[in-house]
Design a protein around this motif. Structure first.
Motif, PDB file in Angstrom:
ATOM      1  N   UNK A   1       0.854  -1.315   0.110  1.00  0.00           N
ATOM      2  CA  UNK A   1       0.007   0.023  -0.044  1.00  0.00           C
ATOM      3  C   UNK A   1       0.780   1.282  -0.028  1.00  0.00           C
ATOM      4  N   UNK A   2       1.954   1.261   0.843  1.00  0.00           N
ATOM      5  CA  UNK A   2       2.766   2.296   0.986  1.00  0.00           C
ATOM      6  C   UNK A   2       3.469   2.462  -0.602  1.00  0.00           C
ATOM      7  N   UNK A   3       4.183   1.470  -0.948  1.00  0.00           N
ATOM      8  CA  UNK A   3       4.680   1.589  -2.289  1.00  0.00           C
ATOM      9  C   UNK A   3       3.780   2.122  -3.237  1.00  0.00           C
ATOM     10  N   UNK A   4       2.588   1.838  -3.306  1.00  0.00           N
ATOM     11  CA  UNK A   4       1.644   2.135  -4.349  1.00  0.00           C
ATOM     12  C   UNK A   4       1.456   3.693  -4.201  1.00  0.00           C
ATOM     13  N   UNK A   5       1.188   4.135  -2.922  1.00  0.00           N
ATOM     14  CA  UNK A   5       0.840   5.433  -2.821  1.00  0.00           C
ATOM     15  C   UNK A   5       2.103   6.400  -3.226  1.00  0.00           C
ATOM     16  N   UNK A   6       3.685   6.038  -2.921  1.00  0.00           N
ATOM     17  CA  UNK A   6       4.706   6.520  -3.375  1.00  0.00           C
ATOM     18  C   UNK A   6       4.669   6.824  -4.717  1.00  0.00           C
ATOM     19  N   UNK A   7       4.489   5.681  -5.425  1.00  0.00           N
ATOM     20  CA  UNK A   7       4.435   5.620  -6.891  1.00  0.00           C
ATOM     21  C   UNK A   7       3.560   6.444  -7.543  1.00  0.00           C
ATOM     22  N   UNK A   8       2.059   6.476  -6.898  1.00  0.00           N
ATOM     23  CA  UNK A   8       1.191   7.299  -7.439  1.00  0.00           C
ATOM     24  C   UNK A   8       1.480   8.934  -7.397  1.00  0.00           C
ATOM     25  N   UNK A   9       1.899   9.234  -6.098  1.00  0.00           N
ATOM     26  CA  UNK A   9       2.555  10.565  -5.833  1.00  0.00           C
ATOM     27  C   UNK A   9       3.503  11.023  -6.910  1.00  0.00           C
ATOM     28  N   UNK A  10       4.530  10.030  -7.004  1.00  0.00           N
ATOM     29  CA  UNK A  10       5.368  10.378  -7.949  1.00  0.00           C
ATOM     30  C   UNK A  10       5.037  10.647  -9.382  1.00  0.00           C
ATOM     31  N   UNK A  11       4.124   9.769  -9.918  1.00  0.00           N
ATOM     32  CA  UNK A  11       3.733   9.820 -11.203  1.00  0.00           C
ATOM     33  C   UNK A  11       2.781  10.941 -11.401  1.00  0.00           C
ATOM     34  N   UNK A  12       2.169  11.525 -10.255  1.00  0.00           N
ATOM     35  CA  UNK A  12       1.152  12.829 -10.206  1.00  0.00           C
ATOM     36  C   UNK A  12       2.241  14.129 -10.043  1.00  0.00           C
TER      37      UNK A  12
END
Length: 87
Positions: A7-18
């Motif tokens: 979950x944390x990994x996905x949040x970090x990736x989403x924040x980076x992509x945005x």
């Protein structure tokens, strides 16, 4: 120490992509290391999960090295050329 959750990994990736901040800002925001951000970005780009040491040993086995620069600026100077001739 336990691995970070998916979950944390996905949040970090989403924040980076945005584009919600730089890698350093995201590391601070999610309370993780800059290396963690860089590793998950690399994992995402490659599509595989490997540690840096695994990648290092794989490249070493293939006898590939990492060159810091493509071309040394000093290599073409007269001083270096003379040193090569003397050697």
């Amino acid at each position: 120490m336990h691995p970070y959750s998916l979950d944390l990994r996905q949040k970090v990736i989403a924040a980076y992509e945005n584009h919600e901040g730089s890698q350093r800002q995201l590391a601070s925001r999610f309370k993780v290391s800059l290396g963690f951000i860089q590793n998950i970005k690399l994992e995402q780009n490659l599509g595989v999960q490997v540690s840096i040491s695994t990648l290092h040993y794989f490249l070493q086995k293939l006898k590939l090295t990492r060159k810091k620069t493509f071309h040394a600026d000093q290599a073409e100077t007269e001083r270096v050329q003379n040193l090569r001739v003397e050697y």
